[in-house]
Design a protein around this motif. Structure first.
Motif, mmCIF file in Angstrom:
data_model
loop_
_atom_site.group_PDB
_atom_site.id
_atom_site.type_symbol
_atom_site.label_atom_id
_atom_site.label_comp_id
_atom_site.label_asym_id
_atom_site.label_seq_id
_atom_site.Cartn_x
_atom_site.Cartn_y
_atom_site.Cartn_z
ATOM 1 N N TYR A 60 1.450 1.018 -13.616
ATOM 2 C CA TYR A 60 1.524 2.383 -13.096
ATOM 3 C C TYR A 60 0.223 2.748 -12.398
ATOM 4 O O TYR A 60 -0.867 2.406 -12.866
ATOM 5 N N TYR A 61 0.349 3.481 -11.307
ATOM 6 C CA TYR A 61 -0.815 3.919 -10.549
ATOM 7 C C TYR A 61 -0.609 5.368 -10.110
ATOM 8 O O TYR A 61 0.522 5.791 -9.836
ATOM 9 N N ALA A 62 -1.704 6.088 -10.012
ATOM 10 C CA ALA A 62 -1.670 7.456 -9.494
ATOM 11 C C ALA A 62 -2.187 7.460 -8.070
ATOM 12 O O ALA A 62 -3.197 6.806 -7.767
ATOM 13 N N TYR A 63 -1.491 8.186 -7.214
ATOM 14 C CA TYR A 63 -1.872 8.278 -5.811
ATOM 15 C C TYR A 63 -2.027 9.742 -5.420
ATOM 16 O O TYR A 63 -1.358 10.625 -5.977
ATOM 17 N N TRP A 64 -2.884 9.976 -4.416
ATOM 18 C CA TRP A 64 -3.123 11.321 -3.906
ATOM 19 C C TRP A 64 -2.880 11.368 -2.406
ATOM 20 O O TRP A 64 -3.172 10.402 -1.691
ATOM 21 N N GLY A 65 -2.382 12.512 -1.952
ATOM 22 C CA GLY A 65 -2.299 12.745 -0.521
ATOM 23 C C GLY A 65 -3.645 13.199 0.009
ATOM 24 O O GLY A 65 -4.606 13.379 -0.742
ATOM 25 N N GLN A 66 -3.689 13.401 1.319
ATOM 26 C CA GLN A 66 -4.957 13.748 1.965
ATOM 27 C C GLN A 66 -5.291 15.235 1.843
ATOM 28 O O GLN A 66 -6.426 15.640 2.096
ATOM 29 N N GLN A 104 0.852 -1.182 0.000
ATOM 30 C CA GLN A 104 0.000 0.000 0.000
ATOM 31 C C GLN A 104 0.894 1.241 0.000
ATOM 32 O O GLN A 104 1.800 1.361 0.812
ATOM 33 N N VAL A 105 0.630 2.148 -0.905
ATOM 34 C CA VAL A 105 1.413 3.373 -1.006
ATOM 35 C C VAL A 105 0.671 4.502 -0.325
ATOM 36 O O VAL A 105 -0.545 4.650 -0.481
ATOM 37 N N GLN A 106 1.402 5.291 0.430
ATOM 38 C CA GLN A 106 0.814 6.454 1.097
ATOM 39 C C GLN A 106 1.610 7.704 0.764
ATOM 40 O O GLN A 106 2.846 7.660 0.678
ATOM 41 N N LEU A 107 0.901 8.794 0.598
ATOM 42 C CA LEU A 107 1.519 10.111 0.434
ATOM 43 C C LEU A 107 1.114 10.948 1.638
ATOM 44 O O LEU A 107 -0.077 11.130 1.895
ATOM 45 N N VAL A 108 2.105 11.431 2.362
ATOM 46 C CA VAL A 108 1.833 12.219 3.564
ATOM 47 C C VAL A 108 2.355 13.626 3.355
ATOM 48 O O VAL A 108 3.553 13.830 3.142
ATOM 49 N N GLU A 109 1.435 14.581 3.442
ATOM 50 C CA GLU A 109 1.777 15.982 3.214
ATOM 51 C C GLU A 109 1.945 16.714 4.539
ATOM 52 O O GLU A 109 1.343 16.347 5.553
ATOM 53 N N SER A 110 2.725 17.775 4.499
ATOM 54 C CA SER A 110 2.880 18.640 5.665
ATOM 55 C C SER A 110 3.284 20.025 5.207
ATOM 56 O O SER A 110 3.723 20.202 4.064
ATOM 57 N N ARG A 125 6.462 26.327 2.855
ATOM 58 C CA ARG A 125 7.012 25.189 2.121
ATOM 59 C C ARG A 125 6.202 23.948 2.456
ATOM 60 O O ARG A 125 6.058 23.586 3.636
ATOM 61 N N LEU A 126 5.690 23.311 1.414
ATOM 62 C CA LEU A 126 4.956 22.063 1.559
ATOM 63 C C LEU A 126 5.881 20.888 1.268
ATOM 64 O O LEU A 126 6.767 20.981 0.419
ATOM 65 N N SER A 127 5.653 19.808 1.996
ATOM 66 C CA SER A 127 6.405 18.574 1.766
ATOM 67 C C SER A 127 5.434 17.427 1.571
ATOM 68 O O SER A 127 4.342 17.421 2.140
ATOM 69 N N CYS A 128 5.855 16.463 0.777
ATOM 70 C CA CYS A 128 5.041 15.262 0.559
ATOM 71 C C CYS A 128 5.979 14.077 0.438
ATOM 72 O O CYS A 128 6.818 14.030 -0.465
ATOM 73 N N ALA A 129 5.827 13.128 1.343
ATOM 74 C CA ALA A 129 6.677 11.940 1.348
ATOM 75 C C ALA A 129 5.872 10.706 0.989
ATOM 76 O O ALA A 129 4.785 10.494 1.538
ATOM 77 N N ALA A 130 6.406 9.923 0.084
ATOM 78 C CA ALA A 130 5.767 8.671 -0.326
ATOM 79 C C ALA A 130 6.381 7.509 0.439
ATOM 80 O O ALA A 130 7.603 7.442 0.607
ATOM 81 N N SER A 131 5.520 6.621 0.902
ATOM 82 C CA SER A 131 6.001 5.442 1.605
ATOM 83 C C SER A 131 5.216 4.227 1.141
ATOM 84 O O SER A 131 4.136 4.345 0.570
#
Length: 120
Positions: free
Chosen positions: A106-112, A1-7, A19-25
């Motif tokens: 290939y898949y597209a993912y979105w953060g919250q 499962q891929v997650q994108l976490v923004e801050s 400054r925004l950050s987004c980390a994929a895990s």
């Protein structure tokens, strides 16, 4: 499962910076492209900035010269440096990633989403 976490969102005065950050895990083979979209109340979601793994970047005309997108491939992280912010930049900002799974698909993912409010 891929997650994108923004801050990094928040309230800032006009002319300020954020400054925004987004980390994929998670488990995947490679991230091909990452980008930032935004959606203001009553408006459609729009591309703000995007970057491909090989380097090319793209910006919405409304943010050119004010926003800078960058990424750290080793950390699977994308950043959006926003300067000279205007009230019109107020929106929920979403991180997006186009990822190659271990299967080769290939898949597209979105953060919250993270709220950015520009107001005095």
């Amino acid at each position: 499962q891929v997650q994108l976490v923004e801050s990094g969102g928040g309230l800032v005065q006009p002319g300020g910076s954020l400054r925004l950050s987004c980390a994929a895990s998670g488990r995947f083979f490679r991230i091909n492209a990452m980008g930032w979209y935004r959606q203001a109340p009553g408006k459609e979601r729009e591309l703000v900035a995007g970057t491909h793994r090989s380097g090319p970047t793209d910006y919405a005309d409304s943010v050119k010269g004010r926003f800078t997108i960058s990424r750290d491939n080793a950390k699977n992280t994308v950043y959006l440096q926003m300067s000279s912010l205007e009230p019109e930049d107020t929106a929920v900002y979403y991180c997006n990633a186009y990822i190659m799974a271990t299967s080769g698909d290939y898949y597209a993912y979105w953060g919250q989403g993270t709220q950015v409010t520009v107001s005095s």
